[in-house]
Design a protein around this motif. Structure first.
Motif, PDB file in Angstrom:
ATOM      1  N   SER A 112       0.849  -1.188   0.000  1.00  0.00           N
ATOM      2  CA  SER A 112       0.000   0.000   0.000  1.00  0.00           C
ATOM      3  C   SER A 112       0.886   1.240   0.000  1.00  0.00           C
ATOM      4  CB  SER A 112      -0.905   0.014   1.227  1.00  0.00           C
ATOM      5  OG  SER A 112      -0.140   0.251   2.399  1.00  0.00           O
ATOM      6  N   PHE A 113       0.288   2.369  -0.349  1.00  0.00           N
ATOM      7  CA  PHE A 113       1.037   3.631  -0.363  1.00  0.00           C
ATOM      8  C   PHE A 113       1.580   3.938   1.025  1.00  0.00           C
ATOM      9  CE2 PHE A 113       1.153   8.308   0.008  1.00  0.00           C
ATOM     10  CZ  PHE A 113       2.079   8.585  -0.975  1.00  0.00           C
ATOM     11  N   GLN A 114       0.753   3.774   2.044  1.00  0.00           N
ATOM     12  CA  GLN A 114       1.184   4.079   3.405  1.00  0.00           C
ATOM     13  C   GLN A 114       2.318   3.150   3.838  1.00  0.00           C
ATOM     14  OE1 GLN A 114      -2.073   4.453   6.065  1.00  0.00           O
ATOM     15  NE2 GLN A 114      -0.935   5.803   7.420  1.00  0.00           N
ATOM     16  N   ALA A 115       2.230   1.878   3.492  1.00  0.00           N
ATOM     17  CA  ALA A 115       3.292   0.926   3.838  1.00  0.00           C
ATOM     18  C   ALA A 115       4.592   1.279   3.110  1.00  0.00           C
ATOM     19  CB  ALA A 115       2.864  -0.493   3.495  1.00  0.00           C
ATOM     20  N   LEU A 116       4.496   1.693   1.848  1.00  0.00           N
ATOM     21  CA  LEU A 116       5.685   2.082   1.094  1.00  0.00           C
ATOM     22  C   LEU A 116       6.341   3.318   1.711  1.00  0.00           C
ATOM     23  CD1 LEU A 116       7.504   1.568  -1.363  1.00  0.00           C
ATOM     24  CD2 LEU A 116       5.982   3.051  -2.677  1.00  0.00           C
ATOM     25  N   MET A 117       5.527   4.313   2.093  1.00  0.00           N
ATOM     26  CA  MET A 117       6.078   5.517   2.722  1.00  0.00           C
ATOM     27  C   MET A 117       6.742   5.182   4.056  1.00  0.00           C
ATOM     28  SD  MET A 117       5.640   8.055   0.684  1.00  0.00           S
ATOM     29  CE  MET A 117       5.943   6.885  -0.628  1.00  0.00           C
ATOM     30  N   SER A 118       6.136   4.281   4.816  1.00  0.00           N
ATOM     31  CA  SER A 118       6.711   3.853   6.093  1.00  0.00           C
ATOM     32  C   SER A 118       8.038   3.121   5.865  1.00  0.00           C
ATOM     33  CB  SER A 118       5.723   2.956   6.824  1.00  0.00           C
ATOM     34  OG  SER A 118       6.268   2.507   8.029  1.00  0.00           O
ATOM     35  N   HIS A 119       8.066   2.255   4.854  1.00  0.00           N
ATOM     36  CA  HIS A 119       9.288   1.512   4.514  1.00  0.00           C
ATOM     37  C   HIS A 119      10.411   2.472   4.115  1.00  0.00           C
ATOM     38  CE1 HIS A 119      11.855  -1.643   2.934  1.00  0.00           C
ATOM     39  NE2 HIS A 119      11.837  -1.077   1.743  1.00  0.00           N
ATOM     40  N   TRP A 120      10.091   3.425   3.244  1.00  0.00           N
ATOM     41  CA  TRP A 120      11.102   4.389   2.816  1.00  0.00           C
ATOM     42  C   TRP A 120      11.558   5.270   3.974  1.00  0.00           C
ATOM     43  CZ3 TRP A 120       8.947   6.276  -2.552  1.00  0.00           C
ATOM     44  CH2 TRP A 120       9.179   5.270  -3.496  1.00  0.00           C
ATOM     45  N   SER A 121      10.653   5.581   4.877  1.00  0.00           N
ATOM     46  CA  SER A 121      11.002   6.372   6.047  1.00  0.00           C
ATOM     47  C   SER A 121      12.018   5.625   6.906  1.00  0.00           C
ATOM     48  CB  SER A 121       9.745   6.672   6.858  1.00  0.00           C
ATOM     49  OG  SER A 121      10.072   7.257   8.087  1.00  0.00           O
ATOM     50  N   THR A 122      11.796   4.328   7.090  1.00  0.00           N
ATOM     51  CA  THR A 122      12.719   3.503   7.868  1.00  0.00           C
ATOM     52  C   THR A 122      14.087   3.455   7.193  1.00  0.00           C
ATOM     53  OG1 THR A 122      10.882   2.162   8.634  1.00  0.00           O
ATOM     54  CG2 THR A 122      13.074   1.201   8.846  1.00  0.00           C
ATOM     55  N   LEU A 123      14.100   3.282   5.876  1.00  0.00           N
ATOM     56  CA  LEU A 123      15.369   3.254   5.147  1.00  0.00           C
ATOM     57  C   LEU A 123      16.103   4.581   5.268  1.00  0.00           C
ATOM     58  CD1 LEU A 123      14.327   1.401   1.861  1.00  0.00           C
ATOM     59  CD2 LEU A 123      15.602   0.471   3.798  1.00  0.00           C
ATOM     60  N   THR A 124      15.371   5.670   5.186  1.00  0.00           N
ATOM     61  CA  THR A 124      15.972   6.996   5.287  1.00  0.00           C
ATOM     62  C   THR A 124      16.562   7.211   6.675  1.00  0.00           C
ATOM     63  OG1 THR A 124      14.402   7.844   3.677  1.00  0.00           O
ATOM     64  CG2 THR A 124      15.538   9.470   5.025  1.00  0.00           C
ATOM     65  N   LYS A 125      15.801   6.844   7.719  1.00  0.00           N
ATOM     66  CA  LYS A 125      16.310   6.995   9.088  1.00  0.00           C
ATOM     67  C   LYS A 125      17.565   6.160   9.293  1.00  0.00           C
ATOM     68  CE  LYS A 125      11.850   7.971  11.171  1.00  0.00           C
ATOM     69  NZ  LYS A 125      10.736   7.400  11.951  1.00  0.00           N
ATOM     70  N   ALA A 126      17.565   4.928   8.794  1.00  0.00           N
ATOM     71  CA  ALA A 126      18.733   4.056   8.935  1.00  0.00           C
ATOM     72  C   ALA A 126      19.936   4.652   8.212  1.00  0.00           C
ATOM     73  CB  ALA A 126      18.420   2.658   8.396  1.00  0.00           C
ATOM     74  N   HIS A 127      19.709   5.194   7.021  1.00  0.00           N
ATOM     75  CA  HIS A 127      20.795   5.808   6.261  1.00  0.00           C
ATOM     76  C   HIS A 127      21.342   7.031   6.989  1.00  0.00           C
ATOM     77  CE1 HIS A 127      23.195   7.088   2.853  1.00  0.00           C
ATOM     78  NE2 HIS A 127      22.619   8.276   2.929  1.00  0.00           N
ATOM     79  N   LEU A 128      20.448   7.862   7.541  1.00  0.00           N
ATOM     80  CA  LEU A 128      20.894   9.043   8.272  1.00  0.00           C
ATOM     81  C   LEU A 128      21.679   8.672   9.522  1.00  0.00           C
ATOM     82  CD1 LEU A 128      17.754  11.336   7.952  1.00  0.00           C
ATOM     83  CD2 LEU A 128      19.963  11.633   6.820  1.00  0.00           C
ATOM     84  N   GLU A 129      21.250   7.620  10.204  1.00  0.00           N
ATOM     85  CA  GLU A 129      21.992   7.174  11.380  1.00  0.00           C
ATOM     86  C   GLU A 129      23.360   6.642  11.001  1.00  0.00           C
ATOM     87  OE1 GLU A 129      19.371   4.371  13.265  1.00  0.00           O
ATOM     88  OE2 GLU A 129      18.024   5.959  13.957  1.00  0.00           O
ATOM     89  N   GLU A 130      23.432   5.939   9.850  1.00  0.00           N
ATOM     90  CA  GLU A 130      24.716   5.418   9.365  1.00  0.00           C
ATOM     91  C   GLU A 130      25.679   6.544   9.036  1.00  0.00           C
ATOM     92  OE1 GLU A 130      24.830   2.965   5.809  1.00  0.00           O
ATOM     93  OE2 GLU A 130      23.684   1.445   6.887  1.00  0.00           O
ATOM     94  N   THR A 131      25.178   7.553   8.339  1.00  0.00           N
ATOM     95  CA  THR A 131      26.066   8.646   7.899  1.00  0.00           C
ATOM     96  C   THR A 131      26.457   9.573   9.031  1.00  0.00           C
ATOM     97  OG1 THR A 131      24.150   9.965   7.226  1.00  0.00           O
ATOM     98  CG2 THR A 131      25.210   8.634   5.534  1.00  0.00           C
ATOM     99  N   SER A 132      25.639   9.645  10.103  1.00  0.00           N
ATOM    100  CA  SER A 132      25.984  10.551  11.197  1.00  0.00           C
ATOM    101  C   SER A 132      26.939   9.912  12.192  1.00  0.00           C
ATOM    102  CB  SER A 132      24.712  11.010  11.920  1.00  0.00           C
ATOM    103  OG  SER A 132      24.091   9.914  12.566  1.00  0.00           O
ATOM    104  N   SER A 133      27.150   8.593  12.099  1.00  0.00           N
ATOM    105  CA  SER A 133      28.063   7.911  13.041  1.00  0.00           C
ATOM    106  C   SER A 133      29.493   8.082  12.655  1.00  0.00           C
ATOM    107  CB  SER A 133      27.780   6.421  13.105  1.00  0.00           C
ATOM    108  OG  SER A 133      26.441   6.142  13.255  1.00  0.00           O
TER     109      SER A 133
END
Length: 133
Positions: A112-133
């Motif tokens: 679903s659209f909402q599930a896709l947005m949630s999935h991308w949000s999780t990927l974005t947060k994980a990427h931001l945490e990786e790059t800020s470490s």
């Protein structure tokens, strides 16, 4: 000036659009935008709040249209035909297959659209945490 199309099918389609437009305002009133509570007391703030809501809905509508191949949704809703004017639109064979297998024709997972947005949000947060470490 040309007369507007007032055929039974056009009127029924416009009426059915309401069911898509009314829920569009729900995210403004729920936790999706995470900006509650908002108490716009002045006319300018009310207009601004309404404008932001309409802009957000416009962006969401375009995203859903562009992402349709990845979603559990009809890719070309205008091409769907009905037996009767008020009958619900039938899903295409491709959409029924996508829903049944939860897979796109490209082999990726359909959601679903909402599930896709949630999935991308999780990927974005994980990427931001990786790059800020």
């Amino acid at each position: 000036m040309p007369k507007p199309d007032r055929s039974a099918e056009t009127v029924a389609d416009h009426y059915k659009q309401r069911s898509k437009e009314e829920p569009a305002f729900r995210p403004l009133k729920t936790v999706d935008l995470k900006v509650r509570p908002i108490h716009p007391f002045t006319r300018r703030r009310i207009e601004t709040h309404f404008f932001i809501g309409m802009l957000a809905e416009y962006v969401r509508w375009h995203m859903k249209a562009r992402l349709a191949p990845l979603l559990l949704a009809e890719e070309a809703p205008d091409g769907v035909t009905r037996d009767r004017v008020v009958a619900p639109a039938e899903q295409s064979v491709a959409t029924r297959q996508k829903v049944a297998t939860k897979t796109t024709p490209y082999g990726t997972r359909a959601m679903s659209f909402q599930a896709l947005m949630s999935h991308w949000s999780t990927l974005t947060k994980a990427h931001l945490e990786e790059t800020s470490s």
